[in-house]
Design an enzyme around this catalytic site. Structure first.
Site, short mmCIF file in Angstrom:
data_model
loop_
_atom_site.label_atom_id
_atom_site.label_comp_id
_atom_site.label_asym_id
_atom_site.label_seq_id
_atom_site.Cartn_x
_atom_site.Cartn_y
_atom_site.Cartn_z
CB CYS A 31 -0.99 -0.03 1.17
SG CYS A 31 -0.22 -0.03 2.81
NE ARG A 37 -4.52 1.55 1.91
CZ ARG A 37 -4.28 2.28 0.83
NH1 ARG A 37 -5.13 2.22 -0.18
NH2 ARG A 37 -3.22 3.05 0.75
CG ASP A 154 -5.17 5.80 2.55
OD1 ASP A 154 -5.22 5.40 3.72
OD2 ASP A 154 -4.24 6.50 2.09
P1 4NP Z 1 -1.77 2.76 4.22
O1 4NP Z 1 -2.37 4.14 4.81
O2 4NP Z 1 -1.21 3.09 2.85
O3 4NP Z 1 -2.97 1.88 4.14
O4 4NP Z 1 -0.73 2.32 5.20
C1 4NP Z 1 -1.64 5.32 4.89
C2 4NP Z 1 -0.76 5.49 5.94
C3 4NP Z 1 -0.05 6.68 6.06
C4 4NP Z 1 -0.23 7.67 5.13
C5 4NP Z 1 -1.11 7.49 4.07
C6 4NP Z 1 -1.81 6.30 3.95
N1 4NP Z 1 0.48 8.90 5.26
O5 4NP Z 1 0.22 9.82 4.45
O6 4NP Z 1 1.34 9.02 6.15
#
Ligand code: 4NP
Length: 188
Positions: A31, A37, A154
């Site tokens: 991800c 995720r 997300d």
């Molecule tokens: P992930 O979610 O891609 O599902 O782990 C996110 C975690 C952190 C961030 C964005 C999406 N961020 O911008 O820090």
């Protein structure tokens, strides 16, 4: 035992062949941040493979395309929803996806279309030189996915309900992925 062509359990999505005979099949779930995720994907898929007796045959890791959270545990909301459903979220440490993983993994599963595009830009060689289907969407295996609905949205900037929804999508999709391995093993 051979799998029947009309076997309703057969996934319509073929698993790409293993890169190297005699080694575990290696899956990377990817991800953006590797704290929401894809860690949920890794924990749930590993748990289901373990329960199916496939823990020694199939390895699962996860990573993010971004580096902001490298070395950190998963988001507390992701850990909370996993723990509430009986999974162990405590061993995760975030990692960043690297180009070399195209060579080290049999199946790379992106959580959304932006992740897929970003991973593609890191491919060191022409996509056509890979085993077909090596890089694809996690929800390509989701039996409830409709055309044009392949993203795991997300949940990072939303509330807890987004994490419940991620877990539900991941659980049914992970079950279908495990079933693909079971059917493949039976067909050998
Ligand atoms: P992930 O979610 O891609 O599902 O782990 C996110 C975690 C952190 C961030 C964005 C999406 N961020 O911008 O820090």
């Amino acid at each position: 035992m051979t799998a029947r062509a009309d076997d309703s359990r057969l996934s319509t999505v073929a698993l790409p062949r293993r890169r190297e005979a005699g080694t575990p099949y290696r899956i990377a779930v990817v991800c953006l941040g590797n704290i929401c995720r894809s860690p949920i994907g890794e924990v749930v898929l590993s748990d289901k493979l373990d329960r199916a007796g496939l823990a020694d045959e199939v390895e699962v890791v996860s990573a993010g395309t971004g580096d902001w959270h490298v070395g950190k545990p998963m988001d507390r909301r992701a850990a909370g929803v996993l723990a509430a459903h009986g999974y162990d979220p405590d061993h995760h440490r975030a990692k960043q996806f690297e180009s070399s993983w195209f060579d080290g993994y049999d199946l790379i599963l992106a959580m959304d279309a932006a992740n897929l595009r970003e991973i593609s830009t890191l491919d060191p060689v022409e996509e056509s030189t890979h085993e077909p289907g090596r890089l694809r969407m996690f929800r390509d295996f989701d039996p409830a996915a409709e055309d044009g609905d392949r993203d795991i949205p997300d949940p990072y900037f939303g509330g807890n309900e987004g994490f419940d929804s991620v877990l539900a999508m991941v659980e049914r999709t992970a079950s279908a992925i495990v079933e693909s391995f079971v059917v493949r093993a039976e067909a050998r």
